[in-house]
Design a protein around this motif. Sequence first.
Motif, PDB file in Angstrom:
ATOM      1  N   PRO A  25       0.806  -1.223   0.000  1.00  0.00           N
ATOM      2  CA  PRO A  25       0.000   0.000   0.000  1.00  0.00           C
ATOM      3  C   PRO A  25       0.839   1.274   0.000  1.00  0.00           C
ATOM      4  N   VAL A  26       1.971   1.261   0.696  1.00  0.00           N
ATOM      5  CA  VAL A  26       2.856   2.421   0.693  1.00  0.00           C
ATOM      6  C   VAL A  26       3.542   2.547  -0.661  1.00  0.00           C
ATOM      7  N   ARG A  27       4.029   1.425  -1.188  1.00  0.00           N
ATOM      8  CA  ARG A  27       4.722   1.417  -2.484  1.00  0.00           C
ATOM      9  C   ARG A  27       3.837   1.989  -3.585  1.00  0.00           C
ATOM     10  N   HIS A  28       2.518   1.741  -3.522  1.00  0.00           N
ATOM     11  CA  HIS A  28       1.585   2.194  -4.555  1.00  0.00           C
ATOM     12  C   HIS A  28       0.758   3.409  -4.123  1.00  0.00           C
ATOM     13  N   ALA A  29       1.107   4.056  -3.025  1.00  0.00           N
ATOM     14  CA  ALA A  29       0.321   5.184  -2.522  1.00  0.00           C
ATOM     15  C   ALA A  29       0.253   6.303  -3.561  1.00  0.00           C
ATOM     16  N   GLU A  30      -0.852   7.047  -3.546  1.00  0.00           N
ATOM     17  CA  GLU A  30      -1.071   8.101  -4.527  1.00  0.00           C
ATOM     18  C   GLU A  30       0.020   9.165  -4.490  1.00  0.00           C
ATOM     19  N   VAL A  31       0.642   9.355  -3.328  1.00  0.00           N
ATOM     20  CA  VAL A  31       1.671  10.384  -3.223  1.00  0.00           C
ATOM     21  C   VAL A  31       2.921  10.030  -4.028  1.00  0.00           C
ATOM     22  N   PHE A  32       3.060   8.736  -4.381  1.00  0.00           N
ATOM     23  CA  PHE A  32       4.193   8.287  -5.195  1.00  0.00           C
ATOM     24  C   PHE A  32       3.696   7.917  -6.597  1.00  0.00           C
ATOM     25  N   PRO A  33       3.645   8.870  -7.525  1.00  0.00           N
ATOM     26  CA  PRO A  33       3.095   8.575  -8.857  1.00  0.00           C
ATOM     27  C   PRO A  33       3.882   7.538  -9.645  1.00  0.00           C
ATOM     28  N   GLU A  34       5.164   7.368  -9.333  1.00  0.00           N
ATOM     29  CA  GLU A  34       5.975   6.349 -10.003  1.00  0.00           C
ATOM     30  C   GLU A  34       6.312   5.199  -9.065  1.00  0.00           C
ATOM     31  N   GLY A  35       5.640   5.159  -7.915  1.00  0.00           N
ATOM     32  CA  GLY A  35       5.911   4.118  -6.933  1.00  0.00           C
ATOM     33  C   GLY A  35       7.149   4.441  -6.122  1.00  0.00           C
ATOM     34  N   SER A  58      15.262   0.102  12.110  1.00  0.00           N
ATOM     35  CA  SER A  58      15.182   0.156  13.572  1.00  0.00           C
ATOM     36  C   SER A  58      16.595   0.240  14.133  1.00  0.00           C
ATOM     37  N   ARG A  59      16.719   0.837  15.295  1.00  0.00           N
ATOM     38  CA  ARG A  59      18.014   0.985  15.936  1.00  0.00           C
ATOM     39  C   ARG A  59      18.648  -0.369  16.225  1.00  0.00           C
ATOM     40  N   SER A  60      19.961  -0.438  16.080  1.00  0.00           N
ATOM     41  CA  SER A  60      20.725  -1.627  16.448  1.00  0.00           C
ATOM     42  C   SER A  60      21.957  -1.174  17.218  1.00  0.00           C
ATOM     43  N   GLU A  61      22.741  -2.124  17.717  1.00  0.00           N
ATOM     44  CA  GLU A  61      23.950  -1.764  18.462  1.00  0.00           C
ATOM     45  C   GLU A  61      24.948  -1.011  17.587  1.00  0.00           C
ATOM     46  N   ARG A  62      24.983  -1.355  16.288  1.00  0.00           N
ATOM     47  CA  ARG A  62      25.984  -0.752  15.401  1.00  0.00           C
ATOM     48  C   ARG A  62      25.432   0.430  14.617  1.00  0.00           C
ATOM     49  N   GLY A  63      24.111   0.515  14.487  1.00  0.00           N
ATOM     50  CA  GLY A  63      23.520   1.578  13.682  1.00  0.00           C
ATOM     51  C   GLY A  63      22.039   1.341  13.498  1.00  0.00           C
ATOM     52  N   PHE A  64      21.674   0.795  12.302  1.00  0.00           N
ATOM     53  CA  PHE A  64      20.279   0.513  12.006  1.00  0.00           C
ATOM     54  C   PHE A  64      20.150  -0.829  11.304  1.00  0.00           C
ATOM     55  N   ASP A  65      19.124  -1.576  11.683  1.00  0.00           N
ATOM     56  CA  ASP A  65      18.736  -2.756  10.925  1.00  0.00           C
ATOM     57  C   ASP A  65      17.818  -2.311   9.796  1.00  0.00           C
ATOM     58  N   GLN A  66      17.824  -3.066   8.706  1.00  0.00           N
ATOM     59  CA  GLN A  66      17.095  -2.676   7.499  1.00  0.00           C
ATOM     60  C   GLN A  66      16.329  -3.852   6.915  1.00  0.00           C
ATOM     61  N   ARG A  67      15.125  -3.579   6.458  1.00  0.00           N
ATOM     62  CA  ARG A  67      14.403  -4.496   5.572  1.00  0.00           C
ATOM     63  C   ARG A  67      13.791  -3.666   4.452  1.00  0.00           C
ATOM     64  N   THR A  68      13.832  -4.189   3.239  1.00  0.00           N
ATOM     65  CA  THR A  68      13.376  -3.420   2.085  1.00  0.00           C
ATOM     66  C   THR A  68      12.479  -4.241   1.173  1.00  0.00           C
ATOM     67  N   PHE A  69      11.361  -3.641   0.792  1.00  0.00           N
ATOM     68  CA  PHE A  69      10.469  -4.154  -0.246  1.00  0.00           C
ATOM     69  C   PHE A  69      10.791  -3.359  -1.499  1.00  0.00           C
ATOM     70  N   GLU A  70      11.323  -4.041  -2.523  1.00  0.00           N
ATOM     71  CA  GLU A  70      11.829  -3.323  -3.701  1.00  0.00           C
ATOM     72  C   GLU A  70      10.808  -3.247  -4.828  1.00  0.00           C
TER      73      GLU A  70
END
Length: 272
Positions: A176-186, A193-205
């Motif tokens: 829903p975020v990927r296709h939200a109207e505010v992003f006309p090209e997606g 989220s915070r981690s001991e070294r910096g940030f953890d990441q997960r990505t939907f491409e």
Amino acid sequence: MAVAFEKYHGTGNDFLVCEVSEPVDDWGAFAITHCDRETGVEVDGRRGADGVLVLSIEGGDRVRMRLYQPDGGTAAMCGNGARCAAQWAARRLETDEFAIDTPAGERYARVGEEVIEIEMGVPSFAPSEIPLAREESLIREEVEGWEVTAVNTGVPHAVVFVDDVSTVDLASMAPPVRHAEVFPEGANVNLASRSERGFDQRTFERGVEGETRSCGTGAVAIAVVAKRLGLVEDERVSVSPPGGELLVEVPENGPAVLSGPVAFEGRGEVAP
């Protein structure tokens, strides 16, 4: 006639690498066929890929890169893809520093023994450059029930900070975020989220239409947004997707820099 390829991954973000001279009439269709995670090409026990990098050496001192995604479309920039392209090109150019021409602009690569660095361009929060379907920047505003900040790091990204990336159902919240109207090209959707070294990441491409083990432009987006929101002060930020650890440098002025390892997985031939 068979098409030769090599396969590389950057912190789990994997790509088939082909020279532009290979006998392929439609690289988008080629990517759809061979990147499929169930029926695509198999290398080292893993099927498919996150994309096809079509490369050529230009003028003896630079490499031209085009990325074709599993849905057959293209992306202007890919951080981990550019690092894989740099690994491929270094031994052909016989140098460890050179330029990579991408649709997002010229990017400089530095190839070390364990780490490959790519200059990622200057990130932008400008609505016209992301792009957004509005005239104001999108900074910590609700989009489809999530607090989103939008930035372009070569391609558009929506960044969402959460308490723990592992507890979020990314497959449900991201489309829903990927296709939200505010992003006309997606947009690509990143959880951080915070981690001991910096940030953890997960990505939907976008273009993969699913979660990847790593996303370089997404890691840069997280670091850039974290700095914009005052969550970090250092110029160097560690970002850890499921596939490994990336280091992002975000200077006050000038391009961001993405650093991390690249691994060669194998080579083979497939039908065009």
